[in-house]
Enzyme design. Structure first.
Site, PDB file in Angstrom:
ATOM      1  N   LYS A  22     -13.991 -38.858  -2.036  1.00 20.74           N
ATOM      2  CA  LYS A  22     -15.351 -38.381  -1.828  1.00 20.74           C
ATOM      3  C   LYS A  22     -16.106 -39.325  -0.892  1.00 20.74           C
ATOM      4  O   LYS A  22     -16.743 -38.873   0.065  1.00 20.74           O
ATOM      5  CB  LYS A  22     -16.052 -38.294  -3.189  1.00 20.74           C
ATOM      6  CG  LYS A  22     -17.245 -37.387  -3.218  1.00 20.74           C
ATOM      7  CD  LYS A  22     -17.862 -37.377  -4.621  1.00 20.74           C
ATOM      8  CE  LYS A  22     -17.056 -36.560  -5.605  1.00 20.74           C
ATOM      9  NZ  LYS A  22     -17.529 -36.731  -6.983  1.00 20.74           N
ATOM     10  N   ARG A  91     -21.970 -41.018  -8.436  1.00 18.58           N
ATOM     11  CA  ARG A  91     -20.862 -40.059  -8.482  1.00 18.58           C
ATOM     12  C   ARG A  91     -19.511 -40.755  -8.458  1.00 18.58           C
ATOM     13  O   ARG A  91     -19.261 -41.609  -7.615  1.00 18.58           O
ATOM     14  CB  ARG A  91     -20.927 -39.131  -7.265  1.00 18.58           C
ATOM     15  CG  ARG A  91     -22.294 -38.622  -6.953  1.00 18.58           C
ATOM     16  CD  ARG A  91     -22.365 -37.958  -5.588  1.00 18.58           C
ATOM     17  NE  ARG A  91     -21.552 -36.753  -5.506  1.00 18.58           N
ATOM     18  CZ  ARG A  91     -21.351 -36.077  -4.382  1.00 18.58           C
ATOM     19  NH1 ARG A  91     -21.877 -36.510  -3.250  1.00 18.58           N
ATOM     20  NH2 ARG A  91     -20.615 -35.000  -4.383  1.00 18.58           N
ATOM     21  N   GLY A 100     -13.675 -32.559 -12.098  1.00 18.21           N
ATOM     22  CA  GLY A 100     -14.355 -32.546 -13.386  1.00 18.21           C
ATOM     23  C   GLY A 100     -13.846 -33.553 -14.398  1.00 18.21           C
ATOM     24  O   GLY A 100     -14.277 -33.567 -15.543  1.00 18.21           O
ATOM     25  N   MET A 102     -14.018 -36.899 -14.216  1.00 22.21           N
ATOM     26  CA  MET A 102     -14.815 -38.108 -14.366  1.00 22.21           C
ATOM     27  C   MET A 102     -16.291 -37.780 -14.240  1.00 22.21           C
ATOM     28  O   MET A 102     -16.665 -36.619 -14.179  1.00 22.21           O
ATOM     29  CB  MET A 102     -14.338 -39.144 -13.375  1.00 22.21           C
ATOM     30  CG  MET A 102     -12.961 -39.646 -13.773  1.00 22.21           C
ATOM     31  SD  MET A 102     -12.386 -40.924 -12.724  1.00 22.21           S
ATOM     32  CE  MET A 102     -12.430 -40.092 -11.182  1.00 22.21           C
ATOM     33  N   ARG A 332     -13.578 -32.056   1.513  1.00 26.72           N
ATOM     34  CA  ARG A 332     -12.229 -32.626   1.472  1.00 26.72           C
ATOM     35  C   ARG A 332     -11.281 -31.537   1.929  1.00 26.72           C
ATOM     36  O   ARG A 332     -11.625 -30.348   1.927  1.00 26.72           O
ATOM     37  CB  ARG A 332     -11.868 -33.093   0.060  1.00 26.72           C
ATOM     38  CG  ARG A 332     -11.708 -31.932  -0.881  1.00 26.72           C
ATOM     39  CD  ARG A 332     -11.628 -32.354  -2.319  1.00 26.72           C
ATOM     40  NE  ARG A 332     -12.096 -31.213  -3.098  1.00 26.72           N
ATOM     41  CZ  ARG A 332     -12.528 -31.235  -4.311  1.00 26.72           C
ATOM     42  NH1 ARG A 332     -12.582 -32.355  -4.972  1.00 26.72           N
ATOM     43  NH2 ARG A 332     -12.910 -30.145  -4.914  1.00 26.72           N
ATOM     44  N   HIS A 448     -13.846 -24.551 -13.149  1.00 25.40           N
ATOM     45  CA  HIS A 448     -12.887 -25.545 -13.636  1.00 25.40           C
ATOM     46  C   HIS A 448     -11.511 -24.929 -13.862  1.00 25.40           C
ATOM     47  O   HIS A 448     -10.493 -25.442 -13.401  1.00 25.40           O
ATOM     48  CB  HIS A 448     -13.426 -26.157 -14.934  1.00 25.40           C
ATOM     49  CG  HIS A 448     -12.495 -27.147 -15.558  1.00 25.40           C
ATOM     50  ND1 HIS A 448     -11.582 -26.796 -16.524  1.00 25.40           N
ATOM     51  CD2 HIS A 448     -12.324 -28.468 -15.340  1.00 25.40           C
ATOM     52  CE1 HIS A 448     -10.907 -27.868 -16.878  1.00 25.40           C
ATOM     53  NE2 HIS A 448     -11.336 -28.901 -16.172  1.00 25.40           N
ATOM     54  N   SER A 762      29.287 -40.692  -4.082  1.00 20.31           N
ATOM     55  CA  SER A 762      28.216 -39.775  -4.463  1.00 20.31           C
ATOM     56  C   SER A 762      27.460 -40.427  -5.615  1.00 20.31           C
ATOM     57  O   SER A 762      28.053 -40.764  -6.639  1.00 20.31           O
ATOM     58  CB  SER A 762      28.803 -38.429  -4.903  1.00 20.31           C
ATOM     59  OG  SER A 762      27.763 -37.570  -5.297  1.00 20.31           O
ATOM     60  N   CYS A 830      24.251 -36.620  -6.276  1.00 25.78           N
ATOM     61  CA  CYS A 830      24.480 -35.368  -6.989  1.00 25.78           C
ATOM     62  C   CYS A 830      23.830 -35.353  -8.361  1.00 25.78           C
ATOM     63  O   CYS A 830      24.072 -34.468  -9.156  1.00 25.78           O
ATOM     64  CB  CYS A 830      25.970 -35.073  -7.096  1.00 25.78           C
ATOM     65  SG  CYS A 830      26.866 -36.277  -8.097  1.00 25.78           S
ATOM     66  N   TYR A 850      23.847 -36.569   2.576  1.00 26.74           N
ATOM     67  CA  TYR A 850      23.460 -35.293   1.986  1.00 26.74           C
ATOM     68  C   TYR A 850      22.882 -35.494   0.593  1.00 26.74           C
ATOM     69  O   TYR A 850      23.064 -36.536  -0.035  1.00 26.74           O
ATOM     70  CB  TYR A 850      24.654 -34.325   1.913  1.00 26.74           C
ATOM     71  CG  TYR A 850      25.730 -34.717   0.929  1.00 26.74           C
ATOM     72  CD1 TYR A 850      25.640 -34.340  -0.420  1.00 26.74           C
ATOM     73  CD2 TYR A 850      26.833 -35.463   1.326  1.00 26.74           C
ATOM     74  CE1 TYR A 850      26.622 -34.708  -1.333  1.00 26.74           C
ATOM     75  CE2 TYR A 850      27.808 -35.839   0.425  1.00 26.74           C
ATOM     76  CZ  TYR A 850      27.710 -35.456  -0.905  1.00 26.74           C
ATOM     77  OH  TYR A 850      28.655 -35.832  -1.805  1.00 26.74           O
TER      78      TYR A 850
HETATM   79  P1  ADP Z   1     -17.563 -33.614  -9.032  1.00 26.59           P
HETATM   80  O1  ADP Z   1     -16.615 -34.591  -8.452  1.00 26.59           O
HETATM   81  O2  ADP Z   1     -17.333 -33.309 -10.459  1.00 26.59           O
HETATM   82  O3  ADP Z   1     -17.716 -32.411  -8.152  1.00 26.59           O
HETATM   83  P2  ADP Z   1     -19.931 -34.653  -7.832  1.00 26.59           P
HETATM   84  O4  ADP Z   1     -20.109 -36.100  -7.748  1.00 26.59           O
HETATM   85  O5  ADP Z   1     -19.468 -33.971  -6.601  1.00 26.59           O
HETATM   86  O6  ADP Z   1     -18.987 -34.332  -9.050  1.00 26.59           O
HETATM   87  O7  ADP Z   1     -21.331 -34.078  -8.292  1.00 26.59           O
HETATM   88  C1  ADP Z   1     -21.570 -33.015  -9.165  1.00 26.59           C
HETATM   89  C2  ADP Z   1     -22.528 -32.029  -8.526  1.00 26.59           C
HETATM   90  O8  ADP Z   1     -23.757 -32.643  -8.196  1.00 26.59           O
HETATM   91  C3  ADP Z   1     -21.982 -31.459  -7.251  1.00 26.59           C
HETATM   92  O9  ADP Z   1     -22.288 -30.089  -7.178  1.00 26.59           O
HETATM   93  C4  ADP Z   1     -22.707 -32.206  -6.185  1.00 26.59           C
HETATM   94  O10 ADP Z   1     -22.825 -31.457  -5.016  1.00 26.59           O
HETATM   95  C5  ADP Z   1     -24.057 -32.468  -6.832  1.00 26.59           C
HETATM   96  N1  ADP Z   1     -24.652 -33.676  -6.277  1.00 26.59           N
HETATM   97  C6  ADP Z   1     -24.097 -34.890  -6.249  1.00 26.59           C
HETATM   98  N2  ADP Z   1     -24.893 -35.774  -5.627  1.00 26.59           N
HETATM   99  C7  ADP Z   1     -25.987 -35.113  -5.245  1.00 26.59           C
HETATM  100  C8  ADP Z   1     -27.171 -35.466  -4.540  1.00 26.59           C
HETATM  101  N3  ADP Z   1     -27.363 -36.703  -4.095  1.00 26.59           N
HETATM  102  N4  ADP Z   1     -28.086 -34.511  -4.327  1.00 26.59           N
HETATM  103  C9  ADP Z   1     -27.882 -33.262  -4.778  1.00 26.59           C
HETATM  104  N5  ADP Z   1     -26.804 -32.854  -5.447  1.00 26.59           N
HETATM  105  C10 ADP Z   1     -25.857 -33.755  -5.683  1.00 26.59           C
HETATM  106 MG    MG Z   2     -17.995 -32.527  -6.259  1.00 26.58          MG
END
Ligand code: ADP
Ligand code: MG
Ligand code: MG
Length: 878
Positions: A22, A91, A100, A102, A332, A448, A762, A830, A850
Site C-alpha cells: 500500500k 493504515r 481485511g 489487519m 495495486r 470480503h 533422478s 521424480c 527434466y
Molecule cells: P484495507 O487494507 O483493509 O483496505 P485501508 O487502509 O485501505 O484498509 O482502509 C480502509 C478504508 O478506509 C479504505 O476504503 C480506504 O480507502 C479508506 N481510507 C483509508 N485512509 C483514508 C483517508 N486518509 N481518507 C479517506 N479514506 C481513507
Molecule cells: Mg484498502
C-alpha cells in the site's frame, strides 16, 4: 540508525519489502502526480523490530514526530487542532496484500473539542459527529480490542428502521456518548482524547495486528512468510461522508473475473471507505457515478487508464470523492481469477503493452491447475434457487452450513460443504478454507468473501440478495419459499453465479479438454494455447510424467509429457499377483524362488510392453522394485486371528505366512529392507525385472528404456546391480541406460563416485526430504507440522516445496559432483516436488535436465518450466 519513516514523495512501487504494497503504491501514485492525500509510511523494518523487541525501536517516535510536523505544516493545521483539526488515517499495509486481515483506523485526531472545530470548518455538524462516532468505533474495536458488535448493536438500537445516512447530527452526537460509555465500561478508561496518543496507539495496534490469529491463518494459507511484518501508512483524511456530493468506492481497471475491458466497481454515496467492503449499505455500480458526478467520473476513468499503462496490468483502486473532488487512496496490481489472468496477459500482448515472454510470467501454474477444474454440466432438472454474483469461478456442490465452525467440523469428517453467510468477515477464514464453496447474500465482487475466495481459488457466489439467510436458525429461504436447512445439499456455479438445490453433476473444463486434444475455440482456451506454446518454446527443462500404467502414460503424452521419469513397478505386484509375491517370500529353496520369479516375469513383461508402446520413441525410466516386501503380505493381526481361530485346522500356508510376517516385521520400514537392498538380498529379483524390461523393449519397438535403481547410498551397491543388468541386456541385445535415484543423503554426498556407475540421476525428493530432516512423512504431517508452520520453522511443508537450504543443498552437491565425474550425466527429479511450481524453479536454478510429475500436473510443470527459464538465474553448474 535506519530510516524508519518515508514520506510518500520518497518511496516508489519497487519498495514493497520496506514500505509494504500500500505504501509503495501510494508513493508511486504520488510521484505520478495523481491526487493522493499527503502522508508517510512507517517501514516494515520498524514493525519487525517492534515485534521482536516488544517495544518501539529507538528513534522511531521522534522520526514520526518530525514527519507529522512536516505534514501539519503542509496542511496548515495540526493533528486534532481544536478549531480546525487535521485528521489522519492509520493504515496497515504489508508486502503482500492480506485483504481485511489487519487493522486500519480512520479519523484520528477527533475529540470532544476538535469535533466542534471540524463541524464549524465544514459547516456540517452531521459529518463531524459521524466521523467522531466512526473513530471511536474503529479505534474501540481494533486498538482497544472491544467486540465490534457492542458498537453495532448500539447503532442498530438508535437507527431502528432507518438507514445510517438518515441519522442526524443530534443522533450521532448521542451515539458518540453511548460509544464512549462502551469504551469506559469495557476498558475501565476513557477514550483517549490526546490526538498524538490516539495515533501512537493505532500504530502499535497495526503492528500487533500482524500477529492476530486470522492474519497468521491467512498467511499460512497463502504461503506468506511470517517474518515480513507490516508497514503503517499515516494518511491525511479526505471525506466521503460530507454529504450527497461525496462518496467512496472501489474499482478494477478491467473485469477481474474475465479480463474484459470496461468499468467494474462499486460506489457508495455519503460514506467512508470501510462501509463499502463491510457491505453496510448496498453499493451502486460504478457506472452510476457518471450521472452522479460526471466530472469526477471522467477524471477517475482517466486515472485508471494512466495506472494501467503505467503498471502495464490490471489494477484495483480505492478512491474517495470529497464534495466533488476525487482522491486516490490505494492502488495495486489487482487480484484476478485464473481465467482473467490468462485472458488479460494475452490482451496486454495484443494491446502492445507487454510481450509474450512477459505474458508467460504473468500467469502461474496454480492458476492453470485451477482452470483444469471441472465445471457443472447441464443441470439436469436441478431447481435453480437464485442467481448471485459470479465472484470466483469453478463449480462446487456440498451440504449447506451456516458457520465457520460447522464448516470445519463437517469438512473434518470428509463432507463437502458450502459455507453460506450473509457476508463473510475475517473470522470466517477457517470455514472458507474448509468449504468447497462460499455463498453470501450480501456484498459485491469486492466484498470480503469475493476477494478472499478468489485469492484461494475457491468457488464463490456472493450478493445473492434474494436469499434470506438466517445463520442462527441454520437455514436460508429462497424465492418461492424454498427452505434450505443446514445439511441440505446445494450447488453453486462460480462462473454464472447460479445457486441450485441438490447436487449438480460436473464436467471437465474446456482447458482440461484442450489438453486432452480438444479445440482452442473460446477466448480462454486460445489464451492458454498461446501461452503454453510460448512457454514450451522458451523452457529448457524437459517435462516427464510419473506413470505406471499404459493409460496414465497415454494421458501424460497427450498432456505434453516428453517421457516417463518414474514408472513404479511395485504397483504391478498387487491384486491377484500378490500370491506370487507371497510364493517368492515363502520360498525355502533356490528352485522355489526361481519358480516364483519365473511366474512373475511374463506378467511384468506384459506391463512394460504396454507402457513402452504408449510412449514409443520417448524415454521411459523404470524403477526396479522399491518397497519392503512385507508390504505385500497380509496384515499381522488379521492373519494371527485367522490362524488362532482355525486352531489345528489352520492351513500350512497361513502358518508359514504368519511366520514370514513376523520375521519380516520392521520397526522402521522406510529405513529397512527395501530398494537396492532387496535386489541384493533376494537373488534373481532384479534380474527378473531387467529381463522383463529387455523382452518388452524388443517387443514394443521404438522403446527407450532407462533402468533406475532405488535407494542407492554407495556406489558399490550400484556396481553390483549394474554388472548383472548389463549382462542380461547384452544377452538380450537391448540397449538401456542404467542410473539411480538420489534419495539417500549419502548418495548425494558421494555423487561423484556414484556417477561412475550411473548414466543418470533422478532425485527422489520425498525420501531425500524424509531422510535429510529425519521426518517420517506419514507421522509428522498430522502430528506437528501445523505447529511448525505456526512457529515459522518453515513457511511451507518441505514435502510440498523443496527445502532449498537443506535438501536443496544436497541436490546441488549431487549435481556438481555427478557432472564433474560424468559431464553428460542426465539429471531429473521424480518426487512429488516435480509438479510444484517453486520446486520446478529450483530445478531450473540448479541445472537439472527434466522434471517428472503426475500426468495431471504436466501442463503446470510445462508452464512453470517456461516461467523459470524466463525468470531464474541459473547456477553455473552446467
Ligand atoms: P484495507 O487494507 O483493509 O483496505 P485501508 O487502509 O485501505 O484498509 O482502509 C480502509 C478504508 O478506509 C479504505 O476504503 C480506504 O480507502 C479508506 N481510507 C483509508 N485512509 C483514508 C483517508 N486518509 N481518507 C479517506 N479514506 C481513507
Ligand atoms: Mg484498502
Ligand atoms: Mg523413494
Amino acid at each position: 540508525m535506519p530510516k524508519y519513516v518515508y514520506d510518500f514523495t520518497e518511496g516508489n512501487k519497487d519498495l514493497k519489502d520496506l514500505l509494504g504494497g500500500k505504501g509503495a503504491n501510494l508513493a508511486e501514485m504520488t510521484n505520478l502526480g495523481l491526487p493522493v492525500p499527503p502522508g508517510f509510511t512507517i517501514t516494515t523494518e520498524a514493525c519487525r523490530r517492534y515485534l521482536g523487541d516488544g517495544r518501539m525501536p529507538d528513534g522511531l517516535e521522534g522520526e514520526i514526530g518530525e514527519r507529522l510536523a512536516a505534514l501539519e505544516m503542509r496542511m496548515g493545521k495540526r493533528l486534532g487542532q481544536a478549531d480546525d483539526p487535521l485528521l489522519v488515517s492509520v493504515r496497515s499495509g504489508a508486502k503482500f496484500s492480506m485483504p481485511g486481515m489487519m487493522e486500519t483506523v480512520l479519523n484520528i485526531g477527533l475529540n470532544d473539542d476538535s469535533v466542534l472545530g471540524l463541524a464549524k470548518q465544514s459547516g456540517n455538524d452531521r459529518f463531524a459527529w459521524d466521523s467522531y462516532r466512526r473513530l471511536i468505533q474503529m479505534f474501540g474495536r481494533t486498538v482497544l480490542g472491544i467486540d465490534g458488535e457492542l458498537f453495532e448493536d448500539a447503532m442498530d438500537d438508535l437507527k431502528g428502521e432507518r438507514d445510517d445516512t438518515e441519522l442526524d447530527a443530534a443522533d450521532l452526537q448521542r451515539l458518540v456518548e453511548t460509544f464512549k460509555g462502551v469504551v469506559r465500561a469495557r476498558t475501565g478508561r476513557d477514550f483517549p482524547s490526546d490526538p498524538r496518543e490516539q495515533m501512537d496507539l493505532a500504530v502499535r495496534a497495526v503492528f500487533d495486528s500482524w500477529n492476530a490469529p486470522r492474519a497468521i491463518l491467512y498467511r499460512r494459507q497463502e504461503r506468506i512468510p511470517a517474518g515480513l511484518g507490516t508497514a503503517v501508512n499515516v494518511v491525511a483524511m479526505v471525506f466521503g461522508n460530507m454529504g450527497p456530493d461525496s462518496g467512496t468506492g472501489v474499482a478494477f481497471t478491467r473485469d477481474p473475473g474475465s479480463g474484459r475491458q470496461g468499468v467494474y466497481g462499486d460506489y457508495l454515496r455519503n460514506a467512508q471507505g470501510e462501509d463499502v467492503v463491510a457491505g453496510i449499505r448496498n453499493t451502486v455500480p460504478l457506472q452510476e457515478l457518471e450521472t452522479i458526478n460526471p466530472q469526477a467520473y471522467r477524471e477517475l476513468i482517466g486515472i485508471m487508464g494512466t495506472l494501467e499503462r503505467h503498471y502495464r496490468d490490471l489494477c484495483d483502486i480505492e478512491f474517495t470523492i470529497e464534495r466533488g473532488t476525487l482522491w486516490m487512496l490505494q492502488t495495486r496490481v489487482g487480484k484476478r481469477t485464473a481465467e482473467a489472468a490468462f485472458c488479460i496477459a494475452t490482451q496486454l500482448v495484443d494491446e502492445g503493452l507487454i510481450d509474450m515472454d512477459e505474458a508467460v510470467t504473468r500467469v502461474t501454474g496454480d492458476q492453470l491447475a485451477h482452470l483444469m477444474f471441472p465445471r457443472f454440466s447441464a443441470t439436469n432438472g436441478n431447481r435453480k434457487l437464485t442467481t448471485g454474483m459470479n465472484a470466483s469461478p469453478g463449480a462446487a456442490a456440498g451440504r449447506a452450513v451456516f458457520s465457520s465452525e460447522r464448516a470445519v467440523e463437517l469438512a473434518g469428517r470428509g463432507e463437502a460443504v458450502i459455507l453460506v453467510r450473509r457476508e463473510t468477515n475475517p473470522d470466517d477464514l477457517a470455514g472458507m478454507i474448509a468449504a468447497h464453496g462460499v455463498l453470501t447474500s450480501r456484498g459485491g465482487k469486492t466484498s470480503h468473501a469475493a476477494v478472499v475466495a478468489r485469492g484461494m481459488g475457491k468457488t464463490c457466489v456472493c450478493g445473492a440478495e434474494e436469499l434470506d439467510v438466517d445463520t442462527h436458525a441454520g437455514r436460508f429461504t429462497a424465492p418461492g419459499g424454498v427452505v434450505v436447512n443446514e445439511g441440505d445439499v446445494i450447488s453453486i456455479d462460480g462462473g454464472s453465479g447460479a445457486v441450485y438445490l441438490g447436487e449438480v453433476p460436473v464436467t471437465a473444463s474446456p482447458v482440461a479438454e484442450y489438453f486432452e486434444g480438444g479445440p482452442a475455440e473460446d477466448e480462454l482456451v486460445r489464451a492458454v494455447d498461446r501461452i503454453m506454446t510460448h512457454a514450451d518454446s522458451v523452457r529448457r527443462l524437459a517435462v516427464r510424467a510419473n506413470a505406471d500404467t499404459p493409460e496414465d502414460a497415454a494421458r501424460a503424452r497427450r498432456y505434453g509429457a516428453e517421457g516417463i521419469g518414474l514408472c513404479r513397478t511395485e504397483h504391478m505386484f498387487l491384486g491377484e499377483r500378490r500370491r506370487l509375491v507371497e510364493d517368492l517370500i515363502l520360498a525355502t529353496t533356490p528352485e522355489e524362488r526361481q519358480a516364483a520369479l519365473d511366474a512373475l516375469e511374463p506378467l511384468q513383461t506384459g506391463d512394460f510392453t504396454g507402457i513402452f508402446t504408449a510412449m514409443r520413441g520417448l524415454p521411459v525410466t523404470i524403477r526396479l522394485i522399491d518397497p519392503p516386501l512385507h508390504e505385500f503380505l497380509p496384515d499381522l493381526t488379521e492373519l494371527a486371528v485367522k490362524v488362532a481361530l482355525a486352531g489345528d485346522r489352520a492351513g500350512d500356508r497361513d502358518r508359514r505366512l504368519l511366520d514370514a510376517v513376523k520375521r519380516l516385521h520392521e520397526e522402521n520400514p522406510m529405513l529397512g529392507l527395501r530398494g537396492v537392498r532387496l535386489g541384493l538380498a533376494i537373488p534373481g529379483l532384479f534380474a527378473m525385472q531387467v529381463r522383463a524390461i529387455a523382452t518388452a523393449a524388443r517387443r514394443a519397438g521404438g522403446a527407450r528404456a532407462e533402468i533406475m535403481i532405488p535407494l542407492v547410498g554407495a556406489v558399490q551397491e550400484l556396481e553390483i546391480v549394474r554388472e548383472e543388468a548389463e549382462r542380461i541386456l547384452a544377452e538380450a541385445g537391448v540397449e538401456a541406460a542404467i542410473g539411480t535415484m538420489i534419495e539417500v543423503p549419502r548418495a548425494a554426498l558421494t555423487a561423484g563416485q556414484i556417477a561412475e556407475a550411473a548414466e543418470f540421476f533422478s532425485f527422489g525428493t520425498n525420501d531425500l526430504t524424509q531422510m535429510t530432516w529425519g521426518f517420517s512423512r506419514d507421522d509428522v504431517e498430522s502430528a506437528f507440522f501445523g505447529t511448525y508452520l505456526d512457529l515459522g520453522v518453515f513457511g511451507v511443508s518441505p514435502f510440498e516445496s523443496v527445502d532449498r537450504e537443506g535438501v536443496g543443498r544436497l541436490m546441488r552437491i549431487a549435481v556438481e559432483e555427478g557432472r564433474r565425474t560424468r559431464p553428460d550425466l542426465k539429471l531429473g527429479i521424480c518426487g512429488e516436488h516435480g509438479g510444484d511450481p517453486d520446486s520446478v524453479h529450483f530445478c531450473q536454478e540448479i541445472g537439472l535436465d527434466y522434471v517428472s510429475c503426475s500426468p495431471f500436473r504436466i501442463p503446470v510443470a510445462r508452464l512453470e518450466a517456461g516461467r523459470a527459464a524466463l525468470t531464474c538465474a541459473e547456477s553455473d553448474a552446467r
